[in-house]
Design an enzyme around this catalytic site. Structure first.
Site, mmCIF file in Angstrom:
data_model
loop_
_atom_site.group_PDB
_atom_site.id
_atom_site.type_symbol
_atom_site.label_atom_id
_atom_site.label_comp_id
_atom_site.label_asym_id
_atom_site.label_seq_id
_atom_site.Cartn_x
_atom_site.Cartn_y
_atom_site.Cartn_z
ATOM 1 N N ASN A 84 -35.077 83.797 54.940
ATOM 2 C CA ASN A 84 -35.778 84.366 56.453
ATOM 3 C C ASN A 84 -37.161 84.154 56.578
ATOM 4 O OD1 ASN A 84 -35.849 85.766 58.839
ATOM 5 N ND2 ASN A 84 -34.251 87.260 58.200
ATOM 6 N N HIS A 114 -51.789 83.893 35.789
ATOM 7 C CA HIS A 114 -53.218 83.535 35.025
ATOM 8 C C HIS A 114 -53.273 84.476 33.885
ATOM 9 C CE1 HIS A 114 -54.517 81.846 39.082
ATOM 10 N NE2 HIS A 114 -53.958 82.640 39.509
ATOM 11 N N GLY A 141 -36.363 92.354 52.440
ATOM 12 C CA GLY A 141 -37.768 92.009 52.791
ATOM 13 C C GLY A 141 -38.904 92.300 52.258
ATOM 14 N N THR A 164 -40.512 93.288 38.102
ATOM 15 C CA THR A 164 -41.232 92.999 36.997
ATOM 16 C C THR A 164 -40.301 92.651 35.734
ATOM 17 O OG1 THR A 164 -41.577 95.342 36.274
ATOM 18 C CG2 THR A 164 -43.253 94.168 37.897
ATOM 19 N N LYS A 182 -28.444 101.816 41.104
ATOM 20 C CA LYS A 182 -27.037 101.821 41.374
ATOM 21 C C LYS A 182 -26.307 100.635 40.792
ATOM 22 C CE LYS A 182 -23.295 102.180 45.356
ATOM 23 N NZ LYS A 182 -23.226 102.231 46.524
#
Length: 189
Positions: A84, A114, A141, A164, A182
């Protein structure tokens, strides 16, 4: 001695100001400028530009403008891919999406990173870790996929999640950092 591009592609520290890499980013910007200027009626032109920009594009791949990436050639998308509006891929290493992947608006996938050490970081080198997303994945989103993560098949990444670590197959994750909320059994709507 490996080139800076070879170092980048291998995940080693590299100089992003290397002339070859600067030229490749400029080429990607030119293609992105053309892509982002297209209208929804120019689907054939969009496909042509994506095929020139990305490393590979499966059938029925679609990216809503505006879109941004660093190089493009490290991005690979499977069949029936949809991104999107406003997605950003920092593709210093491979960013790969499987088949039937859907991305909400503003999804960011970062293969670039970095050094943690400040003294090394201020010298300017970068490196990257690939991002891999399996088949049939939905990413909500404004979610962020960090360097080096893998998202398993059929997973759902909730809107705004910051991924992460690796996401197993058949789960929903959300939050910052993203956590499994879930397990999916195939009977969900």
């Amino acid at each position: 001695m490996p080139s800076e591009k070879e170092k980048m592609l291998n995940g080693d520290l590299y100089d992003p100001e290397d002339p070859e890499l600067v030229a490749e980013r400029e080429n990607a910007r030119d293609l992105l400028r053309a892509y982002n200027a297209t209208t929804e009626a120019e689907s054939a032109r969009r496909t042509e530009l994506l095929e020139e920009l990305f490393g590979s594009v499966g059938a029925d791949g679609h990216v809503e403008p505006p879109f941004r990436c660093d190089y493009g050639y490290n991005v690979h998308v499977g069949e029936n891919f949809y991104a999107n509006f406003g997605c950003v891929f920092l593709d210093v290493r491979e960013i790969r999406f499987g088949e039937n992947c859907f991305l909400g608006p503003g999804v960011h996938a970062y293969a670039a990173t970095h050094p943690i050490d400040a003294a090394e970081r201020v010298k300017g080198p970068e490196y990257g870790d690939p991002v891999t997303v399996g088949d049939d994945v939905w990413i909500g989103g404004r979610a962020v996929l960090n360097p080096g993560i893998t998202v398993g098949d059929r997973a759902v990444v909730g809107a705004g999640a910051v991924v992460t670590g690796d996401v197993p197959a058949d789960v929903v994750v959300q939050g910052n950092p993203a956590e499994v909320v879930k397990r999916l059994d195939g009977n969900e709507r």
